[in-house]
Design an enzyme around this catalytic site. Sequence first.
Site, PDB file in Angstrom:
ATOM      1  N   LYS A 288       0.840  -1.217   0.000  1.00  0.00           N
ATOM      2  CA  LYS A 288       0.000   0.000   0.000  1.00  0.00           C
ATOM      3  C   LYS A 288       0.867   1.257   0.000  1.00  0.00           C
ATOM      4  CE  LYS A 288      -1.921  -1.010   3.959  1.00  0.00           C
ATOM      5  NZ  LYS A 288      -1.259  -2.288   4.236  1.00  0.00           N
TER       6      LYS A 288
ATOM      7  N   ARG B 268      -9.288   1.321   8.728  1.00  0.00           N
ATOM      8  CA  ARG B 268      -8.853  -0.040   9.011  1.00  0.00           C
ATOM      9  C   ARG B 268      -9.902  -0.801   9.801  1.00  0.00           C
ATOM     10  NH1 ARG B 268      -3.124   0.532   8.889  1.00  0.00           N
ATOM     11  NH2 ARG B 268      -2.151  -1.480   9.139  1.00  0.00           N
TER      12      ARG B 268
ATOM     13  N   ARG C  47      11.775  -6.211   4.509  1.00  0.00           N
ATOM     14  CA  ARG C  47      11.575  -4.754   4.396  1.00  0.00           C
ATOM     15  C   ARG C  47      12.592  -4.004   5.259  1.00  0.00           C
ATOM     16  NH1 ARG C  47       5.879  -2.086   5.276  1.00  0.00           N
ATOM     17  NH2 ARG C  47       5.905  -3.300   7.182  1.00  0.00           N
TER      18      ARG C  47
ATOM     19  N   ARG D 166      11.565  -2.506  10.968  1.00  0.00           N
ATOM     20  CA  ARG D 166      10.573  -1.929  11.879  1.00  0.00           C
ATOM     21  C   ARG D 166      10.316  -2.853  13.066  1.00  0.00           C
ATOM     22  NH1 ARG D 166       5.667   0.017   8.088  1.00  0.00           N
ATOM     23  NH2 ARG D 166       4.503  -1.151   9.655  1.00  0.00           N
TER      24      ARG D 166
ATOM     25  N   ARG E  79      -0.470  -9.244  13.221  1.00  0.00           N
ATOM     26  CA  ARG E  79      -1.025  -8.175  12.371  1.00  0.00           C
ATOM     27  C   ARG E  79      -1.911  -8.762  11.269  1.00  0.00           C
ATOM     28  NH1 ARG E  79       4.206  -5.186  10.637  1.00  0.00           N
ATOM     29  NH2 ARG E  79       2.836  -3.875   9.386  1.00  0.00           N
TER      30      ARG E  79
HETATM   31  P1  AP5 Z   1       4.945  -1.612   1.780  1.00  0.00           P
HETATM   32  O1  AP5 Z   1       4.635  -0.740   0.620  1.00  0.00           O
HETATM   33  O2  AP5 Z   1       5.765  -1.042   2.879  1.00  0.00           O
HETATM   34  O3  AP5 Z   1       3.601  -2.292   2.320  1.00  0.00           O
HETATM   35  P2  AP5 Z   1       2.395  -1.692   3.157  1.00  0.00           P
HETATM   36  O4  AP5 Z   1       1.179  -2.374   2.632  1.00  0.00           O
HETATM   37  O5  AP5 Z   1       2.423  -0.213   3.163  1.00  0.00           O
HETATM   38  O6  AP5 Z   1       2.782  -2.318   4.546  1.00  0.00           O
HETATM   39  P3  AP5 Z   1       2.732  -1.740   6.009  1.00  0.00           P
HETATM   40  O7  AP5 Z   1       3.345  -2.809   6.874  1.00  0.00           O
HETATM   41  O8  AP5 Z   1       3.328  -0.392   6.106  1.00  0.00           O
HETATM   42  O9  AP5 Z   1       1.249  -1.711   6.241  1.00  0.00           O
HETATM   43  P4  AP5 Z   1       0.570  -1.832   7.555  1.00  0.00           P
HETATM   44  O10 AP5 Z   1      -0.792  -1.606   7.081  1.00  0.00           O
HETATM   45  O11 AP5 Z   1       0.722  -3.061   8.357  1.00  0.00           O
HETATM   46  O12 AP5 Z   1       1.358  -0.786   8.447  1.00  0.00           O
HETATM   47  P5  AP5 Z   1       1.062   0.699   8.814  1.00  0.00           P
HETATM   48  O13 AP5 Z   1       2.307   1.447   8.760  1.00  0.00           O
HETATM   49  O14 AP5 Z   1      -0.127   1.201   8.051  1.00  0.00           O
HETATM   50  O15 AP5 Z   1       5.631  -2.928   1.220  1.00  0.00           O
HETATM   51  C1  AP5 Z   1       6.059  -3.979   2.071  1.00  0.00           C
HETATM   52  C2  AP5 Z   1       7.412  -4.545   1.584  1.00  0.00           C
HETATM   53  O16 AP5 Z   1       7.245  -5.187   0.348  1.00  0.00           O
HETATM   54  C3  AP5 Z   1       8.479  -3.468   1.348  1.00  0.00           C
HETATM   55  O17 AP5 Z   1       9.734  -3.981   1.698  1.00  0.00           O
HETATM   56  C4  AP5 Z   1       8.377  -3.183  -0.140  1.00  0.00           C
HETATM   57  O18 AP5 Z   1       9.602  -2.704  -0.642  1.00  0.00           O
HETATM   58  C5  AP5 Z   1       8.021  -4.552  -0.688  1.00  0.00           C
HETATM   59  N1  AP5 Z   1       7.148  -4.474  -1.876  1.00  0.00           N
HETATM   60  C6  AP5 Z   1       6.146  -3.590  -2.121  1.00  0.00           C
HETATM   61  N2  AP5 Z   1       5.552  -3.841  -3.295  1.00  0.00           N
HETATM   62  C7  AP5 Z   1       6.165  -4.948  -3.794  1.00  0.00           C
HETATM   63  C8  AP5 Z   1       5.984  -5.734  -4.984  1.00  0.00           C
HETATM   64  N3  AP5 Z   1       5.023  -5.449  -5.900  1.00  0.00           N
HETATM   65  N4  AP5 Z   1       6.794  -6.806  -5.165  1.00  0.00           N
HETATM   66  C9  AP5 Z   1       7.753  -7.120  -4.241  1.00  0.00           C
HETATM   67  N5  AP5 Z   1       7.983  -6.420  -3.110  1.00  0.00           N
HETATM   68  C10 AP5 Z   1       7.193  -5.348  -2.880  1.00  0.00           C
HETATM   69  O19 AP5 Z   1       0.576   0.525  10.324  1.00  0.00           O
HETATM   70  C11 AP5 Z   1       1.453   0.074  11.346  1.00  0.00           C
HETATM   71  C12 AP5 Z   1       0.682  -0.031  12.647  1.00  0.00           C
HETATM   72  O20 AP5 Z   1       0.144   1.277  13.013  1.00  0.00           O
HETATM   73  C13 AP5 Z   1      -0.557  -0.942  12.623  1.00  0.00           C
HETATM   74  O21 AP5 Z   1      -0.211  -2.296  12.851  1.00  0.00           O
HETATM   75  C14 AP5 Z   1      -1.397  -0.321  13.743  1.00  0.00           C
HETATM   76  O22 AP5 Z   1      -0.931  -0.714  14.998  1.00  0.00           O
HETATM   77  C15 AP5 Z   1      -1.135   1.176  13.583  1.00  0.00           C
HETATM   78  N6  AP5 Z   1      -2.134   1.826  12.705  1.00  0.00           N
HETATM   79  C16 AP5 Z   1      -1.895   2.436  11.505  1.00  0.00           C
HETATM   80  N7  AP5 Z   1      -3.031   2.903  10.972  1.00  0.00           N
HETATM   81  C17 AP5 Z   1      -4.029   2.599  11.857  1.00  0.00           C
HETATM   82  C18 AP5 Z   1      -5.432   2.800  11.861  1.00  0.00           C
HETATM   83  N8  AP5 Z   1      -6.052   3.400  10.834  1.00  0.00           N
HETATM   84  N9  AP5 Z   1      -6.130   2.350  12.929  1.00  0.00           N
HETATM   85  C19 AP5 Z   1      -5.532   1.730  13.953  1.00  0.00           C
HETATM   86  N10 AP5 Z   1      -4.195   1.493  14.006  1.00  0.00           N
HETATM   87  C20 AP5 Z   1      -3.453   1.919  12.967  1.00  0.00           C
END
Ligand code: AP5
Length: 214
Positions: free
Chosen positions: A13, A88, A127, A160, A171
């Site tokens: 994402k 979410r 990552r 991370r 997660r």
């Molecule tokens: P990446 O693009 O980083 O993936 P992502 O979907 O953004 O993953 P996140 O882990 O950041 O999402 P998340 O939803 O768990 O975490 P968030 O920060 O929102 O890609 C992942 C990896 O794959 C990278 O290494 C990338 O290079 C690689 N990659 C990408 N595309 C690729 C492809 N096509 N092919 C191969 N490799 C690829 O949230 C973290 C925490 O914050 C949550 O767990 C929660 O505790 C809290 N939080 C955040 N938002 C909320 C909310 N709205 N409500 C409640 N808690 C929240």
Amino acid sequence: MKIIMLGAPGAGKGTQAKQIAAKYSIPHISTGDIFRANIKNGTELGKKAKEYMDQGLLVPDELTCDLVMDRIAQDDAKNGFVLDGFPRTIPQAEALDAALTKIGQSMDYAIDVDVPDENIINRMSGRRACLNCGATYHIVSIPPKKEGVCDTCGSQLVLRDDDKPETVKKRLDVYHDQTQPLIEYYKGKDILKSVDGTQPMEKVFEDITAILGA
Ligand code: AP5
Ligand code: ZN
């Protein structure tokens, strides 16, 4: 254009949202990035959020919703935005809809980046993130030019805290339980689009731009 990125943790994402933001000149709003910036700066919000994030749990809706509503009300979001990691939960989606309805607006697209669980664990363990500028890399598929160093800002890259395998499993459970129902929610609103997130990231972006238009 107002876009929501849906998908499991690690589906890509963030990777896609950054490119969408650049192409369509709209801000990329990532709740995860906002929480991580608060943790880094030692704010009260950061301290509270960290307790949940380190366990792989969601930060409570009451800490999350207002933050996003304030952010989308800012000037640079007037012509649209791409939301990454929000909503979410169903209550978050309802809060977003209610806030937009109040100003006579609605979301345009919810893009689900679909990646099976098997691929996710591998992606997360590889990552590497820059906590300074938010750039993300993958040690195999998207490596930085110099190992361990951010191409954009030169800072040290880190694994991370919530990317440890035990936390990633938690997660994923939380995702299936609380976030996946949003796919049906946005299908019901007729704005859901799905892309195959297992493809190389350039191809995923091509599929997304085919949906959003030039
Ligand atoms: P990446 O693009 O980083 O993936 P992502 O979907 O953004 O993953 P996140 O882990 O950041 O999402 P998340 O939803 O768990 O975490 P968030 O920060 O929102 O890609 C992942 C990896 O794959 C990278 O290494 C990338 O290079 C690689 N990659 C990408 N595309 C690729 C492809 N096509 N092919 C191969 N490799 C690829 O949230 C973290 C925490 O914050 C949550 O767990 C929660 O505790 C809290 N939080 C955040 N938002 C909320 C909310 N709205 N409500 C409640 N808690 C929240
Ligand atoms: Zn950086």
